[in-house]
Scaffold this active site. Structure first.
Site, short mmCIF file in Angstrom:
data_model
loop_
_atom_site.label_atom_id
_atom_site.label_comp_id
_atom_site.label_asym_id
_atom_site.label_seq_id
_atom_site.Cartn_x
_atom_site.Cartn_y
_atom_site.Cartn_z
N GLY A 1 -10.26 -3.53 2.44
CA GLY A 1 -10.87 -4.24 3.56
C GLY A 1 -11.02 -3.36 4.78
O GLY A 1 -11.87 -3.60 5.64
N ARG A 2 -10.17 -2.37 4.87
CA ARG A 2 -10.25 -1.47 6.03
C ARG A 2 -9.98 -0.02 5.65
O ARG A 2 -9.85 0.84 6.51
CB ARG A 2 -9.27 -1.91 7.10
CG ARG A 2 -7.84 -1.99 6.59
CD ARG A 2 -6.90 -2.27 7.72
NE ARG A 2 -5.61 -2.70 7.23
CZ ARG A 2 -4.56 -2.88 8.02
NH1 ARG A 2 -4.66 -2.65 9.30
NH2 ARG A 2 -3.41 -3.28 7.52
N ASP B 1 -1.67 -5.78 -5.62
CA ASP B 1 -2.68 -4.91 -5.03
C ASP B 1 -2.04 -3.74 -4.28
O ASP B 1 -2.73 -2.81 -3.88
CB ASP B 1 -3.60 -5.70 -4.08
CG ASP B 1 -2.82 -6.45 -3.02
OD1 ASP B 1 -1.92 -7.24 -3.38
OD2 ASP B 1 -3.08 -6.25 -1.82
N ASN B 2 -0.73 -3.80 -4.11
CA ASN B 2 -0.03 -2.70 -3.43
C ASN B 2 0.80 -1.88 -4.41
O ASN B 2 1.75 -1.20 -4.02
CB ASN B 2 0.87 -3.27 -2.32
CG ASN B 2 0.07 -3.86 -1.18
OD1 ASN B 2 -1.10 -3.54 -1.00
ND2 ASN B 2 0.69 -4.73 -0.41
N ASP C 1 -11.00 -7.33 10.91
CA ASP C 1 -11.86 -6.40 11.66
C ASP C 1 -11.95 -4.99 11.06
O ASP C 1 -12.67 -4.14 11.58
CB ASP C 1 -11.36 -6.30 13.11
CG ASP C 1 -9.91 -5.83 13.19
OD1 ASP C 1 -9.33 -5.49 12.14
OD2 ASP C 1 -9.37 -5.81 14.30
N GLY C 2 -11.21 -4.72 10.00
CA GLY C 2 -11.29 -3.39 9.39
C GLY C 2 -10.52 -2.32 10.13
O GLY C 2 -10.57 -1.14 9.76
N ARG D 1 -5.06 8.95 4.47
CA ARG D 1 -4.10 8.98 3.36
C ARG D 1 -4.64 9.90 2.27
O ARG D 1 -5.85 10.02 2.09
CB ARG D 1 -3.94 7.59 2.76
CG ARG D 1 -3.66 6.50 3.75
CD ARG D 1 -3.05 5.32 3.06
NE ARG D 1 -4.01 4.42 2.49
CZ ARG D 1 -3.72 3.14 2.20
NH1 ARG D 1 -2.50 2.68 2.41
NH2 ARG D 1 -4.63 2.35 1.69
N GLY E 1 -9.55 -6.09 -2.33
CA GLY E 1 -10.34 -4.88 -2.11
C GLY E 1 -9.93 -4.13 -0.85
O GLY E 1 -9.14 -4.59 -0.05
N LYS F 1 -7.63 4.86 6.60
CA LYS F 1 -7.18 3.47 6.75
C LYS F 1 -7.40 3.05 8.20
O LYS F 1 -6.90 3.71 9.11
CB LYS F 1 -5.71 3.34 6.36
CG LYS F 1 -5.18 1.90 6.44
CD LYS F 1 -3.84 1.79 5.77
CE LYS F 1 -3.24 0.39 5.91
NZ LYS F 1 -1.97 0.29 5.20
P1 AMP Z 1 -2.11 -5.69 2.75
O1 AMP Z 1 -1.25 -6.89 2.96
O2 AMP Z 1 -2.09 -4.71 3.88
O3 AMP Z 1 -1.93 -5.02 1.44
O4 AMP Z 1 -3.63 -6.24 2.79
C1 AMP Z 1 -4.10 -7.23 1.91
C2 AMP Z 1 -5.61 -7.26 1.95
O5 AMP Z 1 -6.08 -7.51 3.26
C3 AMP Z 1 -6.28 -5.97 1.52
O6 AMP Z 1 -7.44 -6.30 0.81
C4 AMP Z 1 -6.59 -5.30 2.83
O7 AMP Z 1 -7.64 -4.38 2.72
C5 AMP Z 1 -6.96 -6.48 3.69
N1 AMP Z 1 -6.75 -6.24 5.12
C6 AMP Z 1 -5.58 -6.18 5.79
N2 AMP Z 1 -5.78 -5.96 7.10
C7 AMP Z 1 -7.11 -5.86 7.29
C8 AMP Z 1 -7.96 -5.64 8.41
N3 AMP Z 1 -7.47 -5.48 9.64
N4 AMP Z 1 -9.29 -5.61 8.20
C9 AMP Z 1 -9.80 -5.79 6.98
N5 AMP Z 1 -9.07 -6.01 5.88
C10 AMP Z 1 -7.74 -6.04 6.02
MG MG Z 2 -2.64 -3.54 0.51
#
Ligand code: AMP
Ligand code: MG
Length: 519
Positions: free
Chosen positions: A103-104, A271-272, A136-137, A194, A101, A124
């Site tokens: 997350g941030r 997810d990407n 931490d979002g 974005r 989901g 973002k």
């Molecule tokens: P990513 O590898 O950037 O695609 O992130 C994978 C997952 O981790 C996704 O659900 C992101 O929203 C979550 N995520 C990555 N960094 C953070 C963060 N600093 N705070 C909250 N969620 C994060």
């Molecule tokens: Mg991602």
């Protein structure tokens, strides 16, 4: 006064989580959760994309007003915004990871511009959501600069991508362990806005099937078709089949473009992967300097190199296979899904052939040319030749008097150049003969090559220099690189130094050749 028109179809048409706010949780039976951006201490606009502002109908006065940084830093909402985080899952590095989901990332709303186009706005780094898990979002300045610059660079390079409107400093520190070595440091925080027609990912569908929620899966499929693929016609079953085929086709095109410009995404988890075939989630991505299909910028992936440059088409195929499995309950038979996968292969082959022909300046790629071009790639790899410089300068080869001279600056090592000189010269003779066979005027060939081979890409070291300066308070280089990358196929003599191959200092430097997922 900033005035955008919103029509928030995602939240209006699809079920939401009854609970609001960022309490971390598993979210069932819903596609999204209402959550507000967490305000930041001192939002300050560092950079914006004039093209994206124009797309959205935002003018200079709006951008200059303090309200702009407040809205796009997450401190203020505009009328009509309905912030939410999306629920999605995903396969990470080959394994099912369950709920992930936003997350941030927080979606602000779907803005409709003067031409009736829909542009979804998403912050973002805007603070935690129910999907933040233990994080931490937030996002750090360095990764935000990389995302901001690269999304715009990719757009101007002609690669399908999400866009970026703005880069706002938060005035708040963010704690990150950049090398995952137990040495966390405070870094400046930032928020990127974005912009894309849709932020729906493969993972939005995967999470529903993983929970056996077939009704909601079908609903999300039909919603995605209606909102994001309005041109698709037919009854429900036909539409779903054509849609999956479209997703495969667009994904194939996107990857062919990545291979053309030398882009390595670095984290092709499902997810990407955007359902629109847009490059999304700029993390530890990188650009090929010396041509090397084995290279990955992502230190987290250094062991298996799953997401290495030369493997991206296979990974896209693997990801589409996961999507096809996920979508199976929405299809009566597996045939349309199988056909879509075949479409991926066909389109990828056709697109990469066309792009290879253009890169080498050939009118089209014949059977015999496949060997000629494959041999060139093998030589580039063995002799460690800069991909961008080689192809750009290849347009200078005289079909009647071929010489290695225009290509010399593309070599990283004199020793390797000398070692492979004879092989390169032999190849050039064959290449020149092939060009003479096409018999086109040099200017026609050069124009075709220059349209496929950028003079400038966002080399890893260039982004890192801009980051180092910005962390010391000088965002001038970010602006300059944004300007540069607005016209990557033009010579821009006053900015020629940004076309230079990777300097030696950048070869093993963090941020230049090695990046972690920490962002
Ligand atoms: P990513 O590898 O950037 O695609 O992130 C994978 C997952 O981790 C996704 O659900 C992101 O929203 C979550 N995520 C990555 N960094 C953070 C963060 N600093 N705070 C909250 N969620 C994060
Ligand atoms: Mg991602």
């Amino acid at each position: 006064m900033l005035n955008l028109n919103f029509d928030n179809r995602f939240v209006n048409a699809l079920p939401g989580d009854p609970e609001e706010g960022p309490r971390r949780r598993q979210v069932h039976g819903a596609c999204w959760s209402r959550v507000l951006p967490t305000p930041v201490a001192a939002p300050k606009l560092l950079a914006y994309s004039p093209e994206v502002a124009t797309l959205l109908g935002i003018d200079e006065a709006d951008i200059a007003a303090p309200e702009f940084a407040e809205v796009f830093g997450g401190n203020r909402l505009l009328d009509g915004m309905a912030p939410y985080a999306a629920c999605y899952g995903g396969h990470q590095f080959g394994n099912w990871a369950g709920q992930l989901g936003d997350g941030r990332a927080i979606n602000l709303g779907e803005s409709i511009n003067r031409d009736g186009q829909r542009w979804d706005l998403q912050l973002k780094g805007a603070g935690p959501t129910p999907y933040a898990r233990r994080a931490d979002g937030r996002a750090v300045l360095r990764s935000s600069i990389r995302e901001f610059l690269c999304s715009e660079a990719m757009h101007h390079l002609g690669v399908p991508t999400t866009r970026a409107l703005s880069l706002v400093a938060t005035g708040e520190p963010v704690l990150r362990d950049m090398f995952y070595d137990g040495n966390p440091q405070y870094e400046p925080g930032a928020v990127v806005c974005r912009v894309a027609p849709s932020f729906i990912r493969f993972g939005n569908f995967e999470i529903l099937t993983s929970r056996d929620d077939t009704e909601l899966l079908k609903k999300l499929v039909d919603f995605t078709i209606a909102r994001d693929f309005p041109e698709i016609e037919g009854d429900t079953a036909e539409k779903r089949a054509r849609w999956f085929s479209q997703v495969c086709e667009r994904t194939a095109r996107m990857i062919a473009h990545w291979m053309r410009v030398g882009f390595v995404h670095g984290v092709m988890n499902t997810d990407n992967m955007s359902i629109l075939g847009l490059t999304i989630d700029y993390g530890p991505y990188g650009w090929i300097d010396n041509y090397d299909p084995e290279w990955t910028p992502n230190t987290t992936d250094a062991e298996g190199r799953r997401y290495r440059f030369g493997h991206q088409a296979q990974i896209a195929h693997w990801n589409l296979t996961r999507l096809a499995e996920t979508l199976r309950p929405a299809f009566r038979t597996a045939d349309p899904l199988r056909e879509g996968m075949e479409r991926f292969v066909d389109v990828y082959i056709a697109e990469s052939r066309a792009m290879t022909a253009a890169k080498f300046g050939l009118a089209q790629l014949d059977e015999a040319d496949r060997e000629l071009t494959a041999e060139a790639f093998a030589l580039l790899h063995q002799a460690e030749v800069d991909m961008t410089l080689f192809f750009r300068n290849l347009a200078e080869i005289d079909a009647h008097a071929p010489s290695l001279t225009p290509l010399e600056e593309a070599f990283y090592s004199d020793a390797l150049r000398r070692q492979h000189q004879t092989a390169f010269e032999a190849w050039l003779q064959r290449y020149a003969a092939r060009l003479r066979q096409d018999g086109e005027p040099a200017a026609v060939r050069r124009a075709r090559m220059h349209a496929a081979n950028p003079r400038y890409v966002l080399r890893n070291y260039l982004a890192q220099e801009a980051i180092d300066l910005a962390e010391r308070g000088d965002v001038g280089r970010v602006h300059e690189l944004l300007e540069l990358m607005r016209h990557p196929y033009d010579e821009q003599p006053e900015r020629a130094r940004f076309a230079a191959k990777r300097p030696d200092w950048a070869k093993e430097k963090a941020g230049c050749s090695m990046l972690s997922c920490s962002s």
